[in-house]
Design a protein around this motif. Structure first.
Motif, short mmCIF file in Angstrom:
data_model
loop_
_atom_site.label_atom_id
_atom_site.label_comp_id
_atom_site.label_asym_id
_atom_site.label_seq_id
_atom_site.Cartn_x
_atom_site.Cartn_y
_atom_site.Cartn_z
N ALA A 1 0.84 -1.21 0.00
CA ALA A 1 0.00 0.00 0.00
C ALA A 1 0.87 1.25 0.00
O ALA A 1 1.88 1.32 0.69
CB ALA A 1 -0.92 0.00 1.21
N THR A 2 0.48 2.21 -0.81
CA THR A 2 1.19 3.49 -0.85
C THR A 2 0.32 4.61 -0.29
O THR A 2 0.70 5.77 -0.32
CB THR A 2 1.59 3.84 -2.30
N ASP A 3 -0.84 4.24 0.23
CA ASP A 3 -1.79 5.19 0.77
C ASP A 3 -2.10 4.79 2.21
O ASP A 3 -2.27 3.61 2.50
CB ASP A 3 -3.07 5.17 -0.08
N LYS A 4 -2.19 5.77 3.10
CA LYS A 4 -2.48 5.50 4.51
C LYS A 4 -3.93 5.07 4.72
O LYS A 4 -4.26 4.46 5.74
CB LYS A 4 -2.21 6.74 5.35
N LYS A 5 -4.79 5.38 3.78
CA LYS A 5 -6.22 5.12 3.94
C LYS A 5 -6.49 3.63 4.19
O LYS A 5 -6.02 2.77 3.46
CB LYS A 5 -6.99 5.58 2.71
N GLY A 6 -7.24 3.36 5.24
CA GLY A 6 -7.63 1.99 5.56
C GLY A 6 -6.57 1.18 6.27
O GLY A 6 -6.80 0.02 6.64
N MET A 7 -5.38 1.77 6.48
CA MET A 7 -4.30 1.02 7.10
C MET A 7 -4.64 0.61 8.54
O MET A 7 -4.25 -0.46 9.01
CB MET A 7 -3.01 1.85 7.07
#
Length: 196
Positions: free
Chosen positions: A33-39
């Motif tokens: 993942a390159t996006d923090k969303k939903g991490m």
């Protein structure tokens, strides 16, 4: 995730285990993942959920009697690989503070960069805090960033904690590193003029 810090009073989620590494915090399979969303949904994924994807009822984050924005963990939190995703997951799950008697340096800085405050306390204070939370799941902790103190409100015991003055300024003002540079643009430009 940018939020100004001042004083936080909250109940806690306890993880009284030592040597919790970044692979336990966020398993390697989520590092694409390159996006923090939903991490945050995958924080402690292999502890929170079984292989069938169902919640593990014995894990503290699945116990409704525990809640809050303060995670209390055992000694040597965030060891292992330097993956920033671990700090993303902690912040994404809604934690604002992590308390431990020792943090791995890179993870500690990753938390600060993601607006999560790592608070280092002595081992006796940590153990007493675990006891307070075990005795009463509604035990509250007060984290006072301006005065750099943490207080177990069940016992009244308090300790001072250290934080880099630059990071303290950034947290209290809701600034990341780029925001800080923009805020000080005129000073940077003046310095460059003096140097040329």
């Amino acid at each position: 995730m940018k939020q100004k810090f001042d004083i936080i009073v909250s109940t806690c989620v306890p993880l009284p285990f030592e040597n919790i590494d970044t692979d336990q915090i966020i398993p390697a399979r989520f590092l694409k993942a390159t996006d923090k969303k939903g991490m945050g949904d995958n924080l402690f994924r292999d502890w929170r959920y079984g292989a069938d994807g169902k919640p593990n009822k014995s894990f503290v984050m699945n116990d409704p009697s525990y809640s809050g924005v303060i995670l209390v963990a055992g000694k040597n939190f965030g060891s292992g690989s330097s993956r920033e995703h671990a700090a993303w997951a902690i912040a994404g799950a809604g934690f604002r503070v992590v308390v431990s008697s020792f943090f791995a340096d890179i993870h500690k800085n990753n938390e600060l960069n993601n607006f999560v405050l790592p608070v280092v306390v002595t081992e006796p204070f940590l153990q007493k805090l675990f006891e307070s939370i075990e005795n009463d799941h509604q035990t509250q902790v007060k984290v006072d960033l301006p005065n750099q103190t943490i207080t177990n409100l069940a016992t009244g015991e308090s300790e001072h904690f250290e934080i880099n003055s630059y990071k303290k300024h950034c947290l209290m003002n809701g600034l990341d590193d780029v925001d800080f540079l923009v805020e000080n643009k005129e000073k940077v430009v003046a310095w460059e003029k003096r140097r040329s």
